[in-house]
Design an enzyme around this catalytic site. Structure first.
Site, PDB file in Angstrom:
ATOM      1  N   THR A   1       0.758  -1.262   0.092  1.00  0.00           N
ATOM      2  CA  THR A   1       0.037  -0.071   0.096  1.00  0.00           C
ATOM      3  C   THR A   1       0.747   1.105   0.089  1.00  0.00           C
ATOM      4  O   THR A   1       2.093   1.322   0.608  1.00  0.00           O
ATOM      5  CB  THR A   1      -1.153   0.134   1.072  1.00  0.00           C
ATOM      6  OG1 THR A   1      -1.871  -1.201   1.519  1.00  0.00           O
ATOM      7  CG2 THR A   1      -1.663   1.486   1.495  1.00  0.00           C
TER       8      THR A   1
ATOM      9  N   ARG B   1     -14.119  -7.708   0.704  1.00  0.00           N
ATOM     10  CA  ARG B   1     -13.520  -6.888   1.988  1.00  0.00           C
ATOM     11  C   ARG B   1     -12.844  -5.771   1.674  1.00  0.00           C
ATOM     12  O   ARG B   1     -12.094  -5.506   0.669  1.00  0.00           O
ATOM     13  CB  ARG B   1     -12.041  -8.132   2.270  1.00  0.00           C
ATOM     14  CG  ARG B   1     -11.716  -7.630   3.817  1.00  0.00           C
ATOM     15  CD  ARG B   1     -10.276  -6.855   3.530  1.00  0.00           C
ATOM     16  NE  ARG B   1      -9.243  -6.593   4.302  1.00  0.00           N
ATOM     17  CZ  ARG B   1      -8.194  -5.877   4.483  1.00  0.00           C
ATOM     18  NH1 ARG B   1      -7.956  -5.203   3.309  1.00  0.00           N
ATOM     19  NH2 ARG B   1      -7.520  -5.675   5.581  1.00  0.00           N
ATOM     20  N   VAL B   2     -12.871  -4.837   2.674  1.00  0.00           N
ATOM     21  CA  VAL B   2     -12.432  -3.287   2.578  1.00  0.00           C
ATOM     22  C   VAL B   2     -11.674  -3.105   3.967  1.00  0.00           C
ATOM     23  O   VAL B   2     -12.071  -3.466   4.864  1.00  0.00           O
ATOM     24  CB  VAL B   2     -13.648  -2.192   2.289  1.00  0.00           C
ATOM     25  CG1 VAL B   2     -12.951  -0.743   2.548  1.00  0.00           C
ATOM     26  CG2 VAL B   2     -14.304  -2.347   1.395  1.00  0.00           C
ATOM     27  N   GLY B   3     -10.557  -2.876   3.677  1.00  0.00           N
ATOM     28  CA  GLY B   3      -9.322  -2.555   4.677  1.00  0.00           C
ATOM     29  C   GLY B   3      -9.505  -1.012   5.196  1.00  0.00           C
ATOM     30  O   GLY B   3     -10.633  -0.567   5.128  1.00  0.00           O
ATOM     31  N   ASP B   4      -8.368  -0.784   5.814  1.00  0.00           N
ATOM     32  CA  ASP B   4      -8.313   0.681   6.529  1.00  0.00           C
ATOM     33  C   ASP B   4      -8.006   1.851   5.302  1.00  0.00           C
ATOM     34  O   ASP B   4      -8.457   2.985   5.598  1.00  0.00           O
ATOM     35  CB  ASP B   4      -7.190   0.830   7.508  1.00  0.00           C
ATOM     36  CG  ASP B   4      -5.844   0.223   7.005  1.00  0.00           C
ATOM     37  OD1 ASP B   4      -5.970  -0.619   5.986  1.00  0.00           O
ATOM     38  OD2 ASP B   4      -4.851   0.911   7.272  1.00  0.00           O
TER      39      ASP B   4
ATOM     40  N   THR C   1      -0.114   1.971   6.651  1.00  0.00           N
ATOM     41  CA  THR C   1      -0.047   0.736   5.887  1.00  0.00           C
ATOM     42  C   THR C   1       0.165  -0.394   6.730  1.00  0.00           C
ATOM     43  O   THR C   1       0.673  -0.332   7.785  1.00  0.00           O
ATOM     44  CB  THR C   1       0.893   0.799   4.909  1.00  0.00           C
ATOM     45  OG1 THR C   1       2.336   0.896   5.558  1.00  0.00           O
ATOM     46  CG2 THR C   1       1.002   2.117   4.067  1.00  0.00           C
ATOM     47  N   GLY C   2      -0.280  -1.708   6.088  1.00  0.00           N
ATOM     48  CA  GLY C   2      -0.051  -2.636   7.211  1.00  0.00           C
ATOM     49  C   GLY C   2      -1.488  -3.383   7.344  1.00  0.00           C
ATOM     50  O   GLY C   2      -2.383  -3.305   6.661  1.00  0.00           O
ATOM     51  N   HIS C   3      -1.379  -3.870   8.568  1.00  0.00           N
ATOM     52  CA  HIS C   3      -2.650  -4.935   8.662  1.00  0.00           C
ATOM     53  C   HIS C   3      -3.894  -3.892   9.039  1.00  0.00           C
ATOM     54  O   HIS C   3      -3.909  -3.173  10.197  1.00  0.00           O
ATOM     55  CB  HIS C   3      -2.454  -5.661  10.069  1.00  0.00           C
ATOM     56  CG  HIS C   3      -3.559  -6.614  10.247  1.00  0.00           C
ATOM     57  ND1 HIS C   3      -4.529  -6.646  11.405  1.00  0.00           N
ATOM     58  CD2 HIS C   3      -4.013  -7.677   9.777  1.00  0.00           C
ATOM     59  CE1 HIS C   3      -5.163  -7.547  11.462  1.00  0.00           C
ATOM     60  NE2 HIS C   3      -4.792  -8.300  10.452  1.00  0.00           N
ATOM     61  N   GLY C   4      -4.796  -3.802   8.049  1.00  0.00           N
ATOM     62  CA  GLY C   4      -5.667  -2.797   8.017  1.00  0.00           C
ATOM     63  C   GLY C   4      -6.900  -2.980   9.000  1.00  0.00           C
ATOM     64  O   GLY C   4      -7.350  -1.936   9.958  1.00  0.00           O
TER      65      GLY C   4
HETATM   66  N1  ASP Z   1      -3.714  -1.729   4.755  1.00  0.00           N
HETATM   67  C1  ASP Z   1      -4.165  -2.421   3.776  1.00  0.00           C
HETATM   68  C2  ASP Z   1      -5.227  -3.123   3.982  1.00  0.00           C
HETATM   69  O1  ASP Z   1      -5.542  -3.787   5.131  1.00  0.00           O
HETATM   70  C3  ASP Z   1      -3.207  -3.423   3.569  1.00  0.00           C
HETATM   71  C4  ASP Z   1      -1.679  -2.942   3.254  1.00  0.00           C
HETATM   72  O2  ASP Z   1      -1.234  -1.858   3.773  1.00  0.00           O
HETATM   73  O3  ASP Z   1      -0.969  -3.724   2.366  1.00  0.00           O
HETATM   74  O4  ASP Z   1      -5.961  -3.365   3.131  1.00  0.00           O
END
Ligand code: ASP
Length: 361
Positions: free
Chosen positions: A209, A237-240, A260-263
């Protein structure tokens, strides 16, 4: 002459009084001071070295920070080698690329976003259109696609051959209890090798991301986050990333931030908004990111999300800039990918190490 003309003496007294009040109450009210003059600056996730440069060039040329941010992230959105954003992004569980993006403008305090958008290479540009061309904030799925079509965005297949092969490799190796069998020769495929070299083969669902926060000369702020989302996510699925307050947030009086990372970890603490609130109360951008991540750690309560020491298994990275142009970044976990990109007008972009909470031994 107006009814109550302000004399030079009044002005000096008022300014001195405002400074004395700000000093007395501390930094929480510092945003009431007039905007500082800063060198335009952009901060982003580590995949944004080119993006921060473009964003700064645009601001120097007079673009508002939010437009500059969208121009910057167009680079990774179009880059097939960035498998976490836009064209070439890794698809969902069913092999379909679904993109999420959002923008926020600290000058007008408006935002725009799209989620689960298919077939459009530049979702951040669509998000900007949502912000400027509607009085709504978030469009999803087919509605977002129709909106993009109406605005003339070209439709195209976003699934590159490399992304398709990586997805198929994941699909065939994900379980021994389904109908898909691993194809041993695939591991030698240059595209699979490329992926493993870049992301490792321990956990086949790393994150990426791009978030980019931009601060203009007068301390104006704007930001953008764009992504193809968690690799092989559930369809829909929608993340952050496209959620205002989680994947990005900016407040023209304070600063701008994103993650970025675990949404899901980020959504649960409204991460970007929380970073901005810590900055409002006087924290530096880096300290604000760290304090927000500490909150993520405290809020990670489910066993399957924690390691043997009770620490979150997933990583989350946060980035921020305040309206004085100071920047910072932090991650839950240290590592090779624990960096952020910064560019200031007149200088070349550079990567910096994020602060972090934990390091794997
Ligand atoms: N934050 C993003 C999500 O959860 C994933 C990512 O950062 O790669 O969709």
């Amino acid at each position: 002459m107006p009814e109550n003309p302000i004399t030079r003496r009044d002005l000096i007294t008022t300014t001195a009084r405002a400074a004395a009040v700000a000093a007395a109450v501390g930094p929480a009210l510092a945003h009431a001071a007039p905007p500082p003059l800063v060198r335009p600056v952009a901060v982003s996730s580590m995949n944004g070295l080119g993006a921060v440069k473009v964003a700064v060039e645009r601001m120097v040329a007079g673009a508002p920070p939010v437009d500059a941010a969208v121009a910057g992230v167009a680079l990774p959105e179009a880059d097939p080698d960035d498998v976490t954003v836009g064209y070439g992004g890794l698809p969902n569980e069913e092999g379909v690329v679904q993109l999420d993006a959002a923008v926020m403008d600290g000058v007008t305090m408006r935002a725009g976003a799209v989620a689960a958008l298919e077939r459009i290479k530049h979702p951040a540009q669509v998000a900007l259109e949502v912000m400027r061309g509607t009085d709504r904030i978030l469009l999803v799925g087919d509605g977002a696609l129709r909106f993009a079509r109406a605005h003339g965005f070209p439709e195209e297949n976003l699934l590159t051959e490399r992304a398709r092969k990586i997805w198929l490799f994941w699909k065939e190796n994900a379980s021994q209890n389904d109908d898909w069998l691993p194809e041993p020769k695939e591991i030698d495929d240059p595209d699979i090798q490329w992926f493993i070299k870049k992301y490792g083969d321990v956990y086949f669902r790393p994150t990426g991301t791009i978030h980019l926060s931009a601060c203009g000369e007068g301390g104006q702020l704007g930001c953008c986050t764009t992504t193809s989302g968690l690799f092989f996510k559930l369809p829909g699925r929608v993340g952050d990333s496209p959620l205002v307050g989680a994947g990005l947030y900016c407040d023209g009086d304070v600063g701008s931030a994103g993650g970025t990372g675990h949404g899901e970890s980020n959504i649960i603490v409204a991460g970007a908004h929380t970073v901005v609130e810590f900055m409002r109360h006087g924290s530096s951008p880096e300290a604000a990111c760290v304090a927000t991540l500490e909150r993520v750690v405290r809020n990670t309560k489910l066993d399957y999300l924690r390691d043997a020491k009770g620490r979150p298994k997933n990583n989350l990275l946060l980035y921020a800039v305040n309206r004085a142009g100071e920047v910072g970044g932090a991650a839950i976990w240290a590592g090779e990918r624990c960096k952020y990109a910064v560019c200031r007008a007149g200088s070349e972009p550079r990567l910096f190490d994020c602060a972090y909470l934990f390091k794997k031994t």
